[in-house]
Write a protein that holds these residues in place. Structure first.
Motif, mmCIF file in Angstrom:
data_model
loop_
_atom_site.group_PDB
_atom_site.id
_atom_site.type_symbol
_atom_site.label_atom_id
_atom_site.label_comp_id
_atom_site.label_asym_id
_atom_site.label_seq_id
_atom_site.Cartn_x
_atom_site.Cartn_y
_atom_site.Cartn_z
ATOM 1 N N CYS A 1 0.812 -1.243 0.000
ATOM 2 C CA CYS A 1 0.000 0.000 0.000
ATOM 3 C C CYS A 1 0.830 1.272 0.000
ATOM 4 O O CYS A 1 0.270 2.357 -0.149
ATOM 5 C CB CYS A 1 -0.930 -0.008 1.206
ATOM 6 N N GLN B 1 4.745 -8.442 5.013
ATOM 7 C CA GLN B 1 5.017 -8.929 3.655
ATOM 8 C C GLN B 1 3.757 -9.529 3.029
ATOM 9 O O GLN B 1 2.985 -10.221 3.722
ATOM 10 C CB GLN B 1 6.036 -10.065 3.708
ATOM 11 N N ARG C 1 -1.885 -2.646 -6.028
ATOM 12 C CA ARG C 1 -1.589 -1.772 -7.166
ATOM 13 C C ARG C 1 -0.075 -1.647 -7.289
ATOM 14 O O ARG C 1 0.596 -1.201 -6.358
ATOM 15 C CB ARG C 1 -2.246 -0.409 -6.920
ATOM 16 N N VAL C 2 0.463 -2.116 -8.439
ATOM 17 C CA VAL C 2 1.903 -2.036 -8.742
ATOM 18 C C VAL C 2 2.762 -2.658 -7.635
ATOM 19 O O VAL C 2 3.802 -2.112 -7.273
ATOM 20 C CB VAL C 2 2.371 -0.572 -8.997
ATOM 21 N N ALA C 3 2.365 -3.787 -7.092
ATOM 22 C CA ALA C 3 3.185 -4.428 -6.059
ATOM 23 C C ALA C 3 3.328 -5.942 -6.254
ATOM 24 O O ALA C 3 4.396 -6.493 -5.957
ATOM 25 C CB ALA C 3 2.620 -4.130 -4.666
HETATM 26 C C1 LIG Z 1 5.563 0.777 -6.850
HETATM 27 S S1 LIG Z 1 5.076 0.801 -5.169
HETATM 28 C C2 LIG Z 1 3.302 0.907 -5.289
HETATM 29 C C3 LIG Z 1 2.687 1.556 -4.092
HETATM 30 C C4 LIG Z 1 1.157 1.728 -4.179
HETATM 31 N N1 LIG Z 1 0.473 0.443 -4.164
HETATM 32 C C5 LIG Z 1 0.774 2.510 -5.420
HETATM 33 O O1 LIG Z 1 0.134 1.940 -6.308
HETATM 34 O O2 LIG Z 1 1.116 3.692 -5.522
HETATM 35 C C6 LIG Z 1 5.315 -0.891 -4.680
HETATM 36 C C7 LIG Z 1 5.115 -1.093 -3.200
HETATM 37 O O3 LIG Z 1 5.135 -2.489 -2.924
HETATM 38 C C8 LIG Z 1 5.851 -2.691 -1.718
HETATM 39 N N2 LIG Z 1 6.319 -4.084 -1.703
HETATM 40 C C9 LIG Z 1 7.285 -4.641 -2.468
HETATM 41 N N3 LIG Z 1 7.426 -5.950 -2.156
HETATM 42 C C10 LIG Z 1 6.515 -6.217 -1.186
HETATM 43 C C11 LIG Z 1 6.170 -7.405 -0.450
HETATM 44 N N4 LIG Z 1 6.799 -8.562 -0.657
HETATM 45 N N5 LIG Z 1 5.195 -7.303 0.473
HETATM 46 C C12 LIG Z 1 4.550 -6.127 0.703
HETATM 47 N N6 LIG Z 1 4.844 -4.978 0.050
HETATM 48 C C13 LIG Z 1 5.805 -5.028 -0.889
HETATM 49 C C14 LIG Z 1 6.967 -1.651 -1.773
HETATM 50 O O4 LIG Z 1 7.525 -1.386 -0.510
HETATM 51 C C15 LIG Z 1 6.223 -0.464 -2.364
HETATM 52 O O5 LIG Z 1 5.673 0.381 -1.395
#
Ligand SMILES: C[S@@+](CC[C@H](N)C(=O)[O-])C[C@H]1O[C@@H](n2cnc3c(N)ncnc32)[C@H](O)[C@@H]1O
Length: 217
Positions: free
Chosen positions: A39, A84, A101-103
């Motif tokens: 998020c 995580q 979203r994008v994660a």
């Molecule tokens: C590109 S950002 C997108 C943030 C937000 N969802 C948006 O759409 O603006 C990706 C996010 O995913 C998180 N992330 C990456 N790997 C993850 C994991 N294994 N579990 C939870 N969060 C994760 C990162 O820390 C980052 O905040």
């Protein structure tokens, strides 16, 4: 890890209904419990489309983003937790909508999908943006043109990892920093979701990503 500026820019897009690249889940979610996986500062949870939800929860591995999001939300009804996607700290069947979203592409995708399914109620809705292959091919092309060895090696990892995911349903982290990255095809994403126990899988194109929706069976 994305910067605070990134998260704040995305927040502006979420709050601007005319932003051309805006992508947020749109459901009649009155009274729903909603979870955002990855998020950031909780930017997407602040979308007007989610205002009717009864509870808004978000998890992210970036502790600083979670802390900033908590302070920024103030009294707004958001529960943000540092956790995580592969180990979601909620009980089975907790949510009506779980979205990301994008994660998802930055996670161990099969584990994250299994966890997102686990915390959904039966019949609950899944929504996620995924990364199309074309963006990675273009990054590889630029890296080759500029003889940028690090970009070429990293892009080679992303493409090989994505192929392995599409063929075997497994993916591996980068050997040099332990972080995951994959891109998806529409067919591959649909296959992964059905394999993870989702039904009514649909994949839509959006300007920057594609969007996968499904129902927990
Ligand atoms: C590109 S950002 C997108 C943030 C937000 N969802 C948006 O759409 O603006 C990706 C996010 O995913 C998180 N992330 C990456 N790997 C993850 C994991 N294994 N579990 C939870 N969060 C994760 C990162 O820390 C980052 O905040």
């Amino acid at each position: 890890m994305p910067s605070l500026e990134y998260h704040l820019r995305e927040l502006q897009a979420v709050l601007d209904p005319f932003d051309p690249v805006r992508a947020v889940p749109k459901y009649p979610c009155a009274g729903w419990k909603v979870l955002d996986v990855g998020c950031g500062i909780g930017q997407t949870l602040l979308a007007p489309e989610l205002r009717a939800a009864a509870e808004l929860h978000g998890i992210d591995t970036d502790g600083a983003a979670i802390e900033f999001g908590r302070r920024r939300a103030g009294s707004a009804h958001l529960t943000l937790t540092c956790a995580q996607a592969e180990h979601i700290p909620y009980e089975d069947g907790s949510f009506d909508l779980v979205y990301s979203r994008v994660a998802v592409p930055y996670t161990n995708v099969p584990l994250a999908l299994a966890e997102m399914r686990r915390v959904l109620k039966t019949g609950g809705r899944f929504w996620a943006t995924l990364q199309p292959v074309r963006g990675e091919l273009s990054r590889l092309g630029t890296g080759l043109q500029r003889l940028a060895a690090k970009t070429v090696i990293d892009s080679g990892y992303v493409l090989a990892n994505s192929l392995m995911l599409a063929m075997s349903g497994r993916c591996v982290p980068r050997p040099w920093n332990g972080k995951y990255d994959t891109v998806q095809t529409r067919r591959g994403a649909a296959w992964l979701l059905r394999r993870s126990g989702f039904r009514d899988v649909e994949i839509f194109l959006s300007p920057l990503h594609f969007i996968a929706t499904a129902t927990r069976s």
